[in-house]
Design an enzyme around this catalytic site. Structure first.
Site, short mmCIF file in Angstrom:
data_model
loop_
_atom_site.label_atom_id
_atom_site.label_comp_id
_atom_site.label_asym_id
_atom_site.label_seq_id
_atom_site.Cartn_x
_atom_site.Cartn_y
_atom_site.Cartn_z
N VAL A 1 0.95 -1.42 -0.03
CA VAL A 1 -0.06 -0.06 0.04
C VAL A 1 0.77 1.16 -0.04
O VAL A 1 1.59 1.48 1.03
CB VAL A 1 -0.78 0.03 1.33
CG1 VAL A 1 -1.72 1.11 1.22
CG2 VAL A 1 -1.69 -1.16 1.13
N VAL B 1 0.89 5.68 -1.60
CA VAL B 1 0.50 6.78 -2.36
C VAL B 1 1.58 7.89 -2.68
O VAL B 1 2.43 8.00 -1.57
CB VAL B 1 -0.56 7.59 -1.67
CG1 VAL B 1 -1.14 8.82 -2.21
CG2 VAL B 1 -1.84 6.44 -1.36
N ARG C 1 -3.71 12.89 0.54
CA ARG C 1 -4.86 13.82 1.02
C ARG C 1 -5.97 14.35 -0.22
O ARG C 1 -6.51 15.14 -0.18
CB ARG C 1 -4.40 15.07 1.82
CG ARG C 1 -3.67 14.65 3.11
CD ARG C 1 -3.28 16.01 4.13
NE ARG C 1 -3.00 15.48 5.00
CZ ARG C 1 -1.61 15.32 5.60
NH1 ARG C 1 -0.47 15.15 4.63
NH2 ARG C 1 -1.02 14.85 6.72
N ARG C 2 -6.07 13.17 -1.02
CA ARG C 2 -6.71 13.33 -2.20
C ARG C 2 -7.91 12.24 -2.16
O ARG C 2 -8.46 11.91 -2.95
CB ARG C 2 -6.24 13.41 -3.36
CG ARG C 2 -5.16 14.66 -3.38
CD ARG C 2 -4.59 14.97 -4.76
NE ARG C 2 -3.58 16.18 -4.56
CZ ARG C 2 -3.03 16.46 -5.74
NH1 ARG C 2 -3.26 16.16 -6.82
NH2 ARG C 2 -2.13 17.58 -5.29
N GLY C 3 -7.77 11.29 -1.03
CA GLY C 3 -8.74 10.27 -1.24
C GLY C 3 -8.44 9.06 -1.90
O GLY C 3 -9.06 8.20 -1.74
N THR D 1 -8.22 6.11 0.60
CA THR D 1 -9.64 5.48 1.20
C THR D 1 -10.26 4.94 -0.16
O THR D 1 -10.89 3.82 0.18
CB THR D 1 -10.36 6.82 1.47
OG1 THR D 1 -9.74 7.38 2.74
CG2 THR D 1 -11.91 6.51 1.86
N SER E 1 3.11 -0.17 8.13
CA SER E 1 4.45 0.74 8.30
C SER E 1 4.37 1.93 9.35
O SER E 1 4.90 2.62 9.95
CB SER E 1 4.60 1.48 6.80
OG SER E 1 3.68 2.01 6.41
N GLU E 2 2.83 2.46 9.50
CA GLU E 2 2.61 3.56 10.38
C GLU E 2 1.22 3.05 11.11
O GLU E 2 0.20 3.03 10.42
CB GLU E 2 2.37 4.71 9.79
CG GLU E 2 3.44 5.50 9.15
CD GLU E 2 3.46 6.89 8.38
OE1 GLU E 2 3.50 7.92 9.08
OE2 GLU E 2 2.93 6.83 7.15
N TYR F 1 -4.58 2.68 9.91
CA TYR F 1 -5.33 1.83 9.47
C TYR F 1 -6.41 1.66 10.52
O TYR F 1 -7.64 0.96 10.24
CB TYR F 1 -4.56 0.44 9.11
CG TYR F 1 -3.89 0.42 7.95
CD1 TYR F 1 -4.45 0.26 6.76
CD2 TYR F 1 -2.27 0.90 8.12
CE1 TYR F 1 -3.46 0.40 5.71
CE2 TYR F 1 -1.53 0.85 7.00
CZ TYR F 1 -2.14 0.60 5.67
OH TYR F 1 -1.35 0.67 4.61
N PHE G 1 4.69 -9.47 5.12
CA PHE G 1 4.31 -9.59 3.86
C PHE G 1 4.09 -8.50 3.20
O PHE G 1 3.46 -8.24 2.11
CB PHE G 1 2.97 -10.73 3.79
CG PHE G 1 1.90 -10.30 4.51
CD1 PHE G 1 0.90 -9.30 4.34
CD2 PHE G 1 1.94 -10.69 6.09
CE1 PHE G 1 -0.16 -8.96 5.11
CE2 PHE G 1 0.83 -10.61 6.96
CZ PHE G 1 -0.23 -9.71 6.24
#
Length: 409
Positions: free
Chosen positions: A82, A84, A90-92, A95, A118-119, A123, A409
């Site tokens: 995952v 971005v 912050r543009r969705g 989500t 990772s953070e 989640y 993983f």
């Protein structure tokens, strides 16, 4: 700006994975690591978000089977890869990927989704709770003695080539999976991850080494490790880096730890990930000098409340009605009656009055038995409506052994 979310095409993998590497710091992985994850990627379960010809978002899932309390291996989506692009935050986008993924997980009949974060703060808003923790330790083997149980001397040890010993090690691992919640049954191809050992990632340590524990000619345990030579004016101060250790009984496990304690020219054993209730903590003479630390491991999301709660067993009889809040997956919202024990469970929708109220995030945290509902209630995350229901459910949801995820993983 218009972006498009679509299922990954195999021909797009290099650009897609390159965006993921950039999102995680821009360091290109070793060729053998890239090749492994390309072979493991399930493109039909992976998504890319594209801005024109540029990939700006990635997400995927692996088809896993997860051990749950009672020993069943439950289909679970292993959420992975995952990322971005920093230009598109912050543009969705995240989500939208989580929305599409959970809809598809549900449509595919998987009641659970799991990930490593990772953070960790990311989640929770998508319904994931921390269901398993892991322990790290740095042990001064010059000052910490190791006591071992009876029968340890009956175990013989043999150094082996990690690749040639892989089959024997995997057989031990497979027998261990049902005994501890949170472990993953190896799907085809995943056994190769255990041998992944890029020279660029060793940080001055040796290539991977392997020792087998045997009794009467049968492999009953193994450890994979590396040695990092270090020297001071006083002499050798090498480090044994423990990567994997599994054993079928206490004596075999103790024999492996004793071996790792006694490797020549070393004075430290470094453990990166072990269960929080791991046996070595009860073998050492001074746990303070082991400097154990705990961190989050497996994050779990209940995708289908009824199917998930029916998939595991309960260590005490339970009959409670949960009022579940789940804004992101509203099909889980409402009241569910769980009745179960050590033989099985039934969980169905009900109009009966609720006994406990919680969100799906807390349900996920408690699901594997490593986080108690009472501790979540103490934090204000679970609300008791019927007196006595909290203790009843908390005891039932517990696990005799702590859940643990053995590899990422």
């Amino acid at each position: 700006m218009t972006t498009e979310l679509r299922v990954l095409e195999p021909a797009e993998w290099d650009e897609w994975y390159g965006m993921l590497e950039l999102a995680f710091g821009g360091v290109t992985e070793a060729p053998e690591e890239r090749a492994l994850y390309r072979s493991l990627t399930e493109c039909e379960r992976s998504y890319g978000v594209w801005d024109g010809e540029s990939c700006v978002g990635t997400a995927g899932a692996f088809s896993f089977r997860l051990s749950v309390p009672g020993g069943a291996l439950v289909p679970a989506a292993g959420v992975t890869m995952v990322g971005v692009a920093s230009t598109h935050r912050r543009r969705g986008i995240l989500t939208s990927m989580m929305r599409r993924q959970l809809d598809d997980v549900r449509a595919g009949g998987e009641a659970l989704a799991v990930l490593t974060a990772s953070e960790p703060e990311i989640y929770g808003r998508f319904g994931y709770g921390i269901a398993a923790y892991t322990t790290r330790a740095t042990i001064d083997t010059n000052r910490v003695r190791l006591g071992v149980p009876e029968g340890t001397d009956d175990v013989t040890l043999r150094l082996a080539d990690p690749a040639k010993a892989l089959g024997a090690c995997e057989a031990v691992y497979a027998r261990r999976v049902p005994t501890r919640p949170g472990m993953l049954a190896r799907q085809p191809g995943w056994e190769k991850q255990a041998l992944l050992d890029p020279a660029s990632d060793r940080g001055g340590a040796s290539p991977q080494l392997c020792v087998l524990a045997e009794r009467a000619g049968e492999v009953v345990g193994f450890a994979r490790y590396a040695i990092k030579p270090e020297w001071s004016p006083a002499g050798a101060e090498g480090v044994v880096i423990v990567r994997d250790l599994e054993a079928l009984d206490p004596a075999a496990e103790a024999a492996l730890w004793r071996f790792l304690w006694s490797v020549d020219l070393t004075s430290t054993v470094r453990i990166h990930s072990r269960p929080v209730d791991d046996a070595w903590q009860h073998l050492v003479s001074d746990v303070r000098r082991c400097a154990p630390t705990q961190r989050d491991g497996l994050h779990l999301r209940v995708v289908e409340v009824g199917a998930a709660l029916e998939a595991r067993t309960y260590q005490a009889p339970v009959d409670v009605v949960f009022e579940v809040a789940d804004a992101f997956c509203p099909w889980n919202e409402g009241r569910w009656r769980l009745t179960g024990d050590a033989k099985g469970a039934v969980c169905v929708r009900t109009d009966e009055a609720a006994d406990l109220a919680l969100s799906v995030r807390e349900l996920g945290a408690a699901y594997l038995g490593g986080v108690s509902l009472t501790s979540l209630a103490a934090a204000g995350r679970v609300r008791e409506i019927r007196g006595g229901a909290l203790v009843e459910a908390s005891v039932a949801f517990g696990s005799p052994v702590a859940p643990w995820l053995p590899h990422g993983f």
